[in-house]
Design a protein around this motif. Sequence first.
Motif, PDB file in Angstrom:
ATOM      1  N   ALA A  17       0.823  -1.210   0.000  1.00 23.11           N
ATOM      2  CA  ALA A  17       0.000   0.000   0.000  1.00 23.11           C
ATOM      3  C   ALA A  17       0.859   1.263   0.000  1.00 23.11           C
ATOM      4  O   ALA A  17       1.786   1.401   0.794  1.00 23.11           O
ATOM      5  N   GLY A  18       0.542   2.171  -0.917  1.00 28.25           N
ATOM      6  CA  GLY A  18       1.235   3.451  -1.003  1.00 28.25           C
ATOM      7  C   GLY A  18       2.535   3.412  -1.773  1.00 28.25           C
ATOM      8  O   GLY A  18       3.120   4.466  -2.058  1.00 28.25           O
ATOM      9  N   LYS A  19       3.023   2.216  -2.123  1.00 27.93           N
ATOM     10  CA  LYS A  19       4.278   2.094  -2.881  1.00 27.93           C
ATOM     11  C   LYS A  19       4.017   2.303  -4.380  1.00 27.93           C
ATOM     12  O   LYS A  19       2.891   2.139  -4.856  1.00 27.93           O
ATOM     13  N   GLN A  20       5.076   2.648  -5.102  1.00 25.41           N
ATOM     14  CA  GLN A  20       4.957   2.887  -6.542  1.00 25.41           C
ATOM     15  C   GLN A  20       5.797   1.877  -7.332  1.00 25.41           C
ATOM     16  O   GLN A  20       6.816   1.385  -6.854  1.00 25.41           O
ATOM     17  N   SER A  21       5.330   1.575  -8.537  1.00 31.44           N
ATOM     18  CA  SER A  21       6.047   0.692  -9.454  1.00 31.44           C
ATOM     19  C   SER A  21       5.971   1.300 -10.851  1.00 31.44           C
ATOM     20  O   SER A  21       5.069   2.085 -11.160  1.00 31.44           O
ATOM     21  N   HIS A  22       6.931   0.917 -11.689  1.00 30.77           N
ATOM     22  CA  HIS A  22       6.920   1.354 -13.090  1.00 30.77           C
ATOM     23  C   HIS A  22       6.690   0.107 -13.951  1.00 30.77           C
ATOM     24  O   HIS A  22       7.550  -0.777 -14.024  1.00 30.77           O
ATOM     25  N   ILE A  23       5.517   0.048 -14.567  1.00 31.05           N
ATOM     26  CA  ILE A  23       5.102  -1.146 -15.304  1.00 31.05           C
ATOM     27  C   ILE A  23       4.569  -0.737 -16.672  1.00 31.05           C
ATOM     28  O   ILE A  23       3.680   0.118 -16.771  1.00 31.05           O
ATOM     29  N   PHE A  34      -3.797 -10.081 -18.800  1.00 25.14           N
ATOM     30  CA  PHE A  34      -2.778  -9.374 -19.555  1.00 25.14           C
ATOM     31  C   PHE A  34      -1.882 -10.404 -20.234  1.00 25.14           C
ATOM     32  O   PHE A  34      -1.906 -11.586 -19.899  1.00 25.14           O
ATOM     33  N   ASP A  35      -1.066  -9.946 -21.192  1.00 25.77           N
ATOM     34  CA  ASP A  35      -0.168 -10.894 -21.852  1.00 25.77           C
ATOM     35  C   ASP A  35       0.971 -11.272 -20.891  1.00 25.77           C
ATOM     36  O   ASP A  35       1.173 -10.655 -19.844  1.00 25.77           O
ATOM     37  N   PHE A  36       1.710 -12.315 -21.254  1.00 19.65           N
ATOM     38  CA  PHE A  36       2.729 -12.856 -20.363  1.00 19.65           C
ATOM     39  C   PHE A  36       3.825 -11.848 -20.038  1.00 19.65           C
ATOM     40  O   PHE A  36       4.346 -11.817 -18.918  1.00 19.65           O
ATOM     41  N   LEU A  74       2.452  -9.486 -17.432  1.00 19.45           N
ATOM     42  CA  LEU A  74       2.337 -10.199 -16.157  1.00 19.45           C
ATOM     43  C   LEU A  74       3.695 -10.316 -15.475  1.00 19.45           C
ATOM     44  O   LEU A  74       3.810 -10.169 -14.252  1.00 19.45           O
ATOM     45  N   ARG A  75       4.727 -10.583 -16.266  1.00 15.67           N
ATOM     46  CA  ARG A  75       6.079 -10.713 -15.709  1.00 15.67           C
ATOM     47  C   ARG A  75       6.544  -9.383 -15.124  1.00 15.67           C
ATOM     48  O   ARG A  75       7.180  -9.349 -14.062  1.00 15.67           O
ATOM     49  N   GLU A  76       6.215  -8.272 -15.804  1.00 17.11           N
ATOM     50  CA  GLU A  76       6.579  -6.958 -15.286  1.00 17.11           C
ATOM     51  C   GLU A  76       5.895  -6.689 -13.946  1.00 17.11           C
ATOM     52  O   GLU A  76       6.517  -6.174 -13.011  1.00 17.11           O
ATOM     53  N   VAL A  77       4.620  -7.024 -13.856  1.00 17.20           N
ATOM     54  CA  VAL A  77       3.877  -6.806 -12.611  1.00 17.20           C
ATOM     55  C   VAL A  77       4.482  -7.643 -11.490  1.00 17.20           C
ATOM     56  O   VAL A  77       4.724  -7.148 -10.380  1.00 17.20           O
ATOM     57  N   ALA A  78       4.719  -8.930 -11.762  1.00 11.59           N
ATOM     58  CA  ALA A  78       5.266  -9.825 -10.741  1.00 11.59           C
ATOM     59  C   ALA A  78       6.647  -9.361 -10.287  1.00 11.59           C
ATOM     60  O   ALA A  78       6.969  -9.402  -9.095  1.00 11.59           O
ATOM     61  N   SER A  79       7.474  -8.902 -11.213  1.00 13.01           N
ATOM     62  CA  SER A  79       8.812  -8.416 -10.859  1.00 13.01           C
ATOM     63  C   SER A  79       8.722  -7.165  -9.987  1.00 13.01           C
ATOM     64  O   SER A  79       9.488  -6.999  -9.033  1.00 13.01           O
ATOM     65  N   ALA A  80       7.777  -6.288 -10.304  1.00 14.18           N
ATOM     66  CA  ALA A  80       7.592  -5.069  -9.516  1.00 14.18           C
ATOM     67  C   ALA A  80       7.169  -5.404  -8.086  1.00 14.18           C
ATOM     68  O   ALA A  80       7.635  -4.797  -7.120  1.00 14.18           O
ATOM     69  N   VAL A  81       6.284  -6.389  -7.944  1.00 15.90           N
ATOM     70  CA  VAL A  81       5.852  -6.827  -6.614  1.00 15.90           C
ATOM     71  C   VAL A  81       7.032  -7.427  -5.855  1.00 15.90           C
ATOM     72  O   VAL A  81       7.237  -7.157  -4.662  1.00 15.90           O
ATOM     73  N   ASP A 123      10.158  -6.730  -6.184  1.00 16.88           N
ATOM     74  CA  ASP A 123      11.088  -5.674  -5.792  1.00 16.88           C
ATOM     75  C   ASP A 123      10.629  -4.993  -4.504  1.00 16.88           C
ATOM     76  O   ASP A 123      11.432  -4.692  -3.615  1.00 16.88           O
ATOM     77  N   ILE A 124       9.329  -4.734  -4.386  1.00 17.61           N
ATOM     78  CA  ILE A 124       8.810  -4.045  -3.200  1.00 17.61           C
ATOM     79  C   ILE A 124       8.873  -4.947  -1.974  1.00 17.61           C
ATOM     80  O   ILE A 124       9.283  -4.528  -0.885  1.00 17.61           O
ATOM     81  N   LEU A 125       8.457  -6.195  -2.132  1.00 17.54           N
ATOM     82  CA  LEU A 125       8.395  -7.113  -0.991  1.00 17.54           C
ATOM     83  C   LEU A 125       9.712  -7.827  -0.723  1.00 17.54           C
ATOM     84  O   LEU A 125       9.822  -8.577   0.245  1.00 17.54           O
ATOM     85  N   GLU A 126      10.700  -7.607  -1.609  1.00 14.05           N
ATOM     86  CA  GLU A 126      12.004  -8.273  -1.501  1.00 14.05           C
ATOM     87  C   GLU A 126      11.839  -9.790  -1.500  1.00 14.05           C
ATOM     88  O   GLU A 126      12.456 -10.512  -0.717  1.00 14.05           O
ATOM     89  N   LEU A 127      10.990 -10.248  -2.404  1.00 16.09           N
ATOM     90  CA  LEU A 127      10.771 -11.677  -2.583  1.00 16.09           C
ATOM     91  C   LEU A 127      11.292 -12.083  -3.958  1.00 16.09           C
ATOM     92  O   LEU A 127      11.173 -11.340  -4.932  1.00 16.09           O
ATOM     93  N   GLU A 128      11.843 -13.274  -4.029  1.00 18.23           N
ATOM     94  CA  GLU A 128      12.394 -13.762  -5.290  1.00 18.23           C
ATOM     95  C   GLU A 128      11.343 -14.582  -6.024  1.00 18.23           C
ATOM     96  O   GLU A 128      10.717 -15.478  -5.451  1.00 18.23           O
ATOM     97  N   LEU A 129      11.150 -14.260  -7.290  1.00 19.93           N
ATOM     98  CA  LEU A 129      10.198 -15.019  -8.091  1.00 19.93           C
ATOM     99  C   LEU A 129      10.750 -16.408  -8.375  1.00 19.93           C
ATOM    100  O   LEU A 129      11.944 -16.583  -8.626  1.00 19.93           O
ATOM    101  N   SER A 130       9.876 -17.402  -8.340  1.00 21.33           N
ATOM    102  CA  SER A 130      10.307 -18.753  -8.682  1.00 21.33           C
ATOM    103  C   SER A 130      10.559 -18.830 -10.180  1.00 21.33           C
ATOM    104  O   SER A 130       9.894 -18.172 -10.981  1.00 21.33           O
TER     105      SER A 130
END
Length: 333
Positions: free
Chosen positions: A97-103, A278-280, A283-290, A292-299
Amino acid sequence: MWIPNSLSDIGVDVVHRPKPEQISDLVYEWGKQWGYGTFKKVVEGAGRDAHQRLLDRLQQPAQQWQETDAASLFLNLEAGTQTGYRAIPSVLASLMAGKQSHIHGKTITWRLMQEGANGLAVISNPFHAQYEDVYHNVKEGTFAYKLEFRLQTQAGSPHRWIHLYVRCSRYVDKLLKDANFQRDVSVKVGIDQPRLSGWGWSPTLVTLPLSGGASNPRWQEDPVQLLSAMKARDLVAPYPLLQAPQNYRTASPLSLYDEYFVVHAEGFKPKHEVKTGFDFAELREVASAVGDILELELSDGQTLVSDIPMKEMHRQNLPSMMYGIDDLQKKSL
């Protein structure tokens, strides 16, 4: 059970939490309306005393706030009522909440929203994107990314997975001419100031359904009656909202200082061809942005290789299960 509705609610700042007395006042009025609205004859007759005992009990709020840190939820997932499986997705949403991403060339600001019994989800600020109508004319609509988190297990694996669902929300831009048969119209509502003097508030969006279709819309379960009894600020009338939905998206005197986003569902008129995803690449951009904010590594996923050469991938050569309704209408089988 109280569900937190803002980042400050999740954390250690208790200023914005509703007081037990405030919750009690609200629940008391709800209990009174529920009794008279659902069991009017019983409440006015043989069940009068039972209903009064219920109301008396609702006026005795329990002073038992319990603090739980997120780490203990992760470390003790299987303990007790397994609260972590329900709470951790809401904790993750609150951290967005309140964070920004560039997608996809857009600057996105994330906002909390209630997701019914699933707790909290995250939705982006509205943005405009182009699409084609059924006549292949290029149109523009209002969309938003919607993120849902789930904590899941997999058969045969000792690991827990945080699964991210990326949805597409589309908002109604013009007069809503017709709604789907026997389906409610969903409206996401946010507030810009407390609905009742002295109460806290958060910008979390809450989905409220409208029944009665486009011709006779009304707020489901009559929350207006409850707000009136509490002497709280009212909701806007549904009919003018559906006539000009864009006029109510920002807090103003016209919107009674709330924000209203009418959700466009498949089947609403005017008809559109935008689906719920959305296209793949996006979707990858959105997941990567999330991540980055949560400091979680995508599988790491592995893209499946097509079992049909691209040059042979024509409609007439595809299996029947890969045909769509348009192919059936064109009789191209």
